[in-house]
Motif scaffolding. Structure first.
Motif, mmCIF file in Angstrom:
data_model
loop_
_atom_site.group_PDB
_atom_site.id
_atom_site.type_symbol
_atom_site.label_atom_id
_atom_site.label_comp_id
_atom_site.label_asym_id
_atom_site.label_seq_id
_atom_site.Cartn_x
_atom_site.Cartn_y
_atom_site.Cartn_z
ATOM 1 N N GLY A 96 0.817 -1.205 0.000
ATOM 2 C CA GLY A 96 0.000 0.000 0.000
ATOM 3 C C GLY A 96 0.844 1.245 0.000
ATOM 4 O O GLY A 96 2.069 1.199 -0.181
ATOM 5 N N TYR B 260 2.354 4.430 1.990
ATOM 6 C CA TYR B 260 2.780 4.869 3.315
ATOM 7 C C TYR B 260 3.548 6.195 3.154
ATOM 8 O O TYR B 260 3.636 6.746 2.061
ATOM 9 C CB TYR B 260 3.700 3.835 3.966
ATOM 10 C CG TYR B 260 3.057 2.494 4.253
ATOM 11 C CD1 TYR B 260 2.596 2.176 5.525
ATOM 12 C CD2 TYR B 260 2.953 1.519 3.254
ATOM 13 C CE1 TYR B 260 2.037 0.935 5.806
ATOM 14 C CE2 TYR B 260 2.380 0.279 3.517
ATOM 15 C CZ TYR B 260 1.931 -0.008 4.795
ATOM 16 O OH TYR B 260 1.376 -1.234 5.068
ATOM 17 N N ARG C 222 1.601 5.019 8.406
ATOM 18 C CA ARG C 222 0.336 5.021 7.688
ATOM 19 C C ARG C 222 -0.141 6.467 7.573
ATOM 20 O O ARG C 222 0.160 7.307 8.428
ATOM 21 C CB ARG C 222 -0.708 4.188 8.425
ATOM 22 C CG ARG C 222 -0.370 2.722 8.596
ATOM 23 C CD ARG C 222 -1.641 1.943 9.003
ATOM 24 N NE ARG C 222 -2.396 2.616 10.045
ATOM 25 C CZ ARG C 222 -2.280 2.373 11.357
ATOM 26 N NH1 ARG C 222 -1.405 1.465 11.783
ATOM 27 N NH2 ARG C 222 -3.009 3.022 12.235
ATOM 28 N N ASP D 188 -2.902 7.840 8.307
ATOM 29 C CA ASP D 188 -3.678 8.310 9.457
ATOM 30 C C ASP D 188 -2.806 8.636 10.661
ATOM 31 O O ASP D 188 -3.286 9.230 11.634
ATOM 32 C CB ASP D 188 -4.733 7.274 9.847
ATOM 33 C CG ASP D 188 -4.110 5.958 10.287
ATOM 34 O OD1 ASP D 188 -3.554 5.254 9.423
ATOM 35 O OD2 ASP D 188 -4.166 5.646 11.487
ATOM 36 N N GLN D 189 -1.512 8.311 10.605
ATOM 37 C CA GLN D 189 -0.619 8.561 11.734
ATOM 38 C C GLN D 189 0.166 9.868 11.603
ATOM 39 O O GLN D 189 0.826 10.284 12.548
ATOM 40 C CB GLN D 189 0.374 7.392 11.873
ATOM 41 C CG GLN D 189 -0.275 6.055 12.169
ATOM 42 C CD GLN D 189 0.732 4.907 12.138
ATOM 43 O OE1 GLN D 189 1.696 4.934 11.368
ATOM 44 N NE2 GLN D 189 0.494 3.896 12.951
#
Length: 592
Positions: free
Chosen positions: A270, A272, A295, A297-298
């Motif tokens: 994916g 990153y 990720r 969202d981090q």
């Protein structure tokens, strides 16, 4: 002012009056507590009568004893510079220039008093990701016309400045900006500067992920988190989508760069982000990969944690050693990452860059001219704004064109240019004609289209030279004399603060005085991203008129001897410094 800050001088440290006050206070405390003082020779004493502070009981600002704070940090300790509205009103009502302390405090509100270059203020705004609506463009143009110098200045952080307004208008300008839904808080001094992002993010067919939402989220988090202001020094954050246009992530304190991980690796396949740390090219250093793989969202949580580690442990005694780079020089990367992880409620991945697919090549000309977008049937136009000077009439023309042919949005770039996106292909020709009618160019292949310059001596007290005026003259004269096959970047900065990042330019000029007159340090062969390189110094000092002549000599040689498909950077890289000097028509011994 309180007892602490009223005696602090502009140059840092505490006055004798202030020291006496604190000695008396700590001596009284020492009668009740064990005493540990530091003598002038550095030795520790237990004698409370020594006249020294009790180190054990002395208050601290973050981890620094207040007696060790530099002046700027002492001012922050006394009172948060964000709480300066009454003083702003007072200065406006009295139409007066700020003293050293208020000059510093007002920078937290994006206000810079630029004397002695000009007896006026400059306001630096925040435009996360460089995104502006046409309504805001028109509103800023109106502010510049009513109170400023009839011009918007586009910066190297894809941002906007309004310049040359009088002290009595500082509150008028701030209120007008807020009425547009914009802010200038934290745009100067020891704060996180404008958040940059890939300028065509969301429209780029080559991108891995749209990073504009993260730039916006980062700005929103900062704006609503008071402890994200008042850092040891300024701080830069960038989000790169892995696409065709650079945002110069490797020149930032933190650069988040999108990468793809393929199947069969230690983590699920994916998109990153890799984390680059400590870019500060004015000191000859690019940001380097710290080994984290995040990720999407981090991102904001990790950025917030890293900023807080810097705020708590960065040097608040010596402003020359207060950038993030110096904390990591002291600690090492692993300790910094460990401290960051202590502030996170989730684990972060450590994975080598070799496990990720290489970043796609950056197209050095993609921020100018007409290019197809990710969305079928649409294109964007990159518009050249020479040295970032955008007169209000042209700003309004761009807004009109973006409304008429696009989607009511414009984007700014770190190259001080403007992008108009979302133009249906059948309307591109008309949009280009409208730009041309407004006196705006959009073609590539010219030095002028790739010239970046800082404010210079016309508006900055630190600059040794008229950078923007000289950059315009150099670019115009070279474009008139030579037809280039590939983009060549000219970066002109006025001092070693390197706001125009002269070390990453194909041609990098840094202002110096030569016999009391304007001159430059001359550097060649810099680059970023896939072409990462620190430009090599050819001449430490050269009078400005000689710089122009030398560059003409160099380009005459370069255009005759450039190999097929060879870039300017590659040409410079295959020659020694002595050879490059010789191409300038200057004897080698002159540069010694």
């Amino acid at each position: 002012m309180g007892a602490l800050s009223s005696a602090v001088t502009a140059r840092g440290g505490f006055t004798e009056e202030q020291k006496q006050y604190l000695r008396g206070f700590f001596a009284a405390v020492a009668q009740q507590h064990a005493f540990v003082g530091r003598l002038s020779n550095g030795l520790l004493t237990n004698d409370a009568a020594s006249g020294e502070f009790n180190i054990a009981d002395e208050p601290k600002f973050f981890s620094t004893p207040i007696s060790d704070l530099c002046a700027e940090e002492a001012w922050k300790y006394e009172r948060n510079p964000l709480d300066a509205w009454d003083e702003l009103l007072a200065h406006a009502n009295e139409d007066k220039a700020p003293d050293a302390e208020h000059r510093y405090r007002f920078k937290f509100h994006g206000l810079f008093y630029v004397a002695p270059a000009q007896d006026s203020f400059m306001l630096r705004l925040r435009a996360p990701g460089g995104v502006l609506t046409t309504a805001r463009v028109r509103g800023l143009a109106k502010i510049a016309e009513e109170w400023g110098n009839d011009r918007l200045d586009i910066t190297t952080r894809a941002n906007v400045q309004i310049r040359e307004f009088a002290p009595h208008n500082i509150v008028n300008v701030l209120n007008a900006v807020r009425a547009l839904g914009m802010t200038s808080l934290g745009a100067g001094a020891d704060n996180i500067r404008n958040i940059t992002a890939s300028p065509i993010s969301g429209y780029d067919a080559q991108e891995l992920i749209d990073v504009q939402p993260y730039a916006t989220a980062m700005q929103n988090y900062i704006a609503n988190s008071r402890d994200m202001f008042g850092l040891p020094r300024k701080f830069n954050i960038a989000f790169d989508n892995g696409g065709s246009i650079s945002t110069l992530a490797d020149t930032n304190d933190i650069g988040f760069v999108a990468v793809r991980v393929a199947e069969g690796r230690p983590v699920p396949a994916g998109v990153y982000f890799r984390v680059l740390l400590c870019g500060i090219t004015g000191h000859g250093q690019f940001a380097s990969d710290c080994g984290l793989l995040l990720r999407p969202d981090q991102l904001i949580a990790v950025a917030a944690a890293m900023v807080r580690v810097f705020a708590e442990h960065g040097d608040r005694t010596n402003r020359k050693k207060a950038r993030l780079k110096y904390l990591l020089d002291l600690w090492g990367v692993e300790k910094f990452l460990d401290e960051t992880e202590k502030r996170l409620a989730f684990p972060v991945l450590r994975l080598g860059a070799h496990e990720c697919e290489p970043r796609a090549d950056v197209d050095r000309s993609a921020h100018l001219g007409v290019h197809p977008q990710l969305q079928p049937g649409t294109s964007y136009i990159g518009v050249c704004v020479p040295v970032g000077w955008l007169p209000v009439a042209q700003a309004r023309a761009i807004a009109e064109i973006a409304d008429r042919f696009g989607s009511g949005e414009v984007r700014l770039t770190v190259w001080q240019n403007v992008i108009v996106p979302n133009i249906p292909n059948e309307l591109v020709e008309q949009a280009c004609a409208a730009l041309h009618a407004a006196g705006l160019e959009y073609t590539t292949g010219r030095i002028m289209s790739n010239t970046v310059a800082c404010t210079g001596s016309r508006g900055c007290r630190f600059s040794a030279t008229d950078t923007k005026g000289h950059a315009l003259e150099i670019a115009q004269s070279l474009d008139a004399a030579f037809a280039l096959l590939q983009p060549v970047n000219l970066h002109v900065t006025g001092c070693n603060h390197s706001c125009a990042q002269h070390y990453i330019g194909d041609i990098g000029l840094m202002g110096v005085k030569v016999g009391g007159k304007d001159g430059y340090q001359v550097n060649l062969g810099g680059g970023a991203d896939n072409d990462q390189a620190i430009a090599r110094e050819l001449f430490p000092t050269m009078p400005y008129d000689d710089v122009k002549a030398s560059l003409h000599n160099f380009f005459a040689y370069f255009t005759r001897h450039q190999q097929s498909g060879e870039s300017f950077l590659e040409f410079c890289g295959r020659h020694t410094v002595d050879e490059l000097r010789a191409f300038c028509g200057v004897a080698i011994e002159v540069a010694a």
